[in-house]
Design a protein around this motif. Structure first.
Motif, short mmCIF file in Angstrom:
data_model
loop_
_atom_site.label_atom_id
_atom_site.label_comp_id
_atom_site.label_asym_id
_atom_site.label_seq_id
_atom_site.Cartn_x
_atom_site.Cartn_y
_atom_site.Cartn_z
N LEU A 194 -8.63 -3.69 -8.22
CA LEU A 194 -7.46 -3.33 -7.57
C LEU A 194 -6.88 -4.31 -6.83
O LEU A 194 -6.87 -4.36 -5.59
N ARG A 195 -6.06 -5.33 -7.51
CA ARG A 195 -5.81 -6.35 -6.65
C ARG A 195 -4.65 -6.33 -5.47
O ARG A 195 -4.79 -7.08 -4.78
N VAL A 196 -3.81 -5.57 -5.74
CA VAL A 196 -2.88 -5.18 -4.51
C VAL A 196 -3.86 -4.72 -3.15
O VAL A 196 -3.77 -5.16 -2.28
N THR A 197 -4.56 -3.69 -3.74
CA THR A 197 -5.49 -3.16 -2.85
C THR A 197 -6.48 -4.28 -1.80
O THR A 197 -6.52 -4.47 -0.73
N GLU A 198 -7.12 -4.86 -2.79
CA GLU A 198 -7.92 -5.87 -2.32
C GLU A 198 -7.10 -6.98 -1.40
O GLU A 198 -7.75 -7.55 -0.41
N SER A 199 -6.09 -7.31 -1.80
CA SER A 199 -5.05 -8.29 -1.11
C SER A 199 -4.73 -7.64 0.27
O SER A 199 -5.01 -8.38 1.14
N VAL A 200 -4.15 -6.52 0.22
CA VAL A 200 -3.65 -5.93 1.37
C VAL A 200 -4.79 -5.68 2.64
O VAL A 200 -4.75 -5.83 3.69
N ALA A 201 -5.88 -5.43 2.06
CA ALA A 201 -7.19 -5.00 2.81
C ALA A 201 -7.47 -6.39 3.79
O ALA A 201 -8.12 -6.16 4.75
N THR A 202 -7.42 -7.53 3.18
CA THR A 202 -7.67 -8.77 4.01
C THR A 202 -6.70 -9.09 5.02
O THR A 202 -6.64 -10.14 5.81
N GLN A 203 -5.61 -8.38 4.83
CA GLN A 203 -4.55 -8.84 5.81
C GLN A 203 -4.57 -7.55 7.12
O GLN A 203 -3.46 -7.78 8.05
N LEU A 204 -5.33 -6.61 6.69
CA LEU A 204 -5.19 -5.55 8.05
C LEU A 204 -5.95 -5.85 9.19
O LEU A 204 -6.85 -6.67 8.98
#
Length: 131
Positions: A90-100
């Motif tokens: 889940l590339r979008v989920t994984e990407s956003v998670a690193t930005q929160l």
């Protein structure tokens, strides 16, 4: 005992949230997560950082200023309980998670402390951009 103070806590958290939003409005590199104050009591204050910001470095900078931050949202599919090798990434989920990033949000905070946190965050953002 705490439940009897719920309304007082709710009001204070909404005041703090509004102050955070005022301080961070239009700020480059950080986007506050939006809340519906009519239906939610903000118990944490979460922001999404630009992908150009090194979150680890930013958190270290905040800690140097006496401000503890948190990382609350880990993708469920990466948690041990839910982990399954058959799931597509889940590339979008994984990407956003690193930005929160979660900033302090408790009823004992003063408005001056929120201002200090936001000022420190703005400085840390400038220092934490990937080079």
């Amino acid at each position: 005992v705490q439940l009897s103070r719920f309304t007082q806590f709710q009001e204070k958290r909404c005041i703090l949230l509004k102050r955070y939003l005022e301080n961070l409005e239009g700020e480059e590199g950080v986007c506050p997560i939006q809340y519906s104050l009519g239906s939610v009591v903000p118990h944490i204050f979460c922001v999404k950082l630009s992908s150009s910001i090194d979150r680890t470095r930013l958190r270290e900078s905040m800690l140097e200023n006496g401000i503890q931050t948190g990382v609350h949202y880990f993708p469920n599919h990466q948690l041990k309980f839910y982990f399954n090798n058959d799931i597509e990434p889940l590339r979008v989920t994984e990407s956003v998670a690193t930005q929160l990033l979660s900033l302090p949000m408790h009823v004992d905070l003063s408005l001056n402390e929120v201002d200090y946190i936001c000022s420190a965050l703005k400085r840390a953002i400038k220092q934490s951009e990937h080079t």
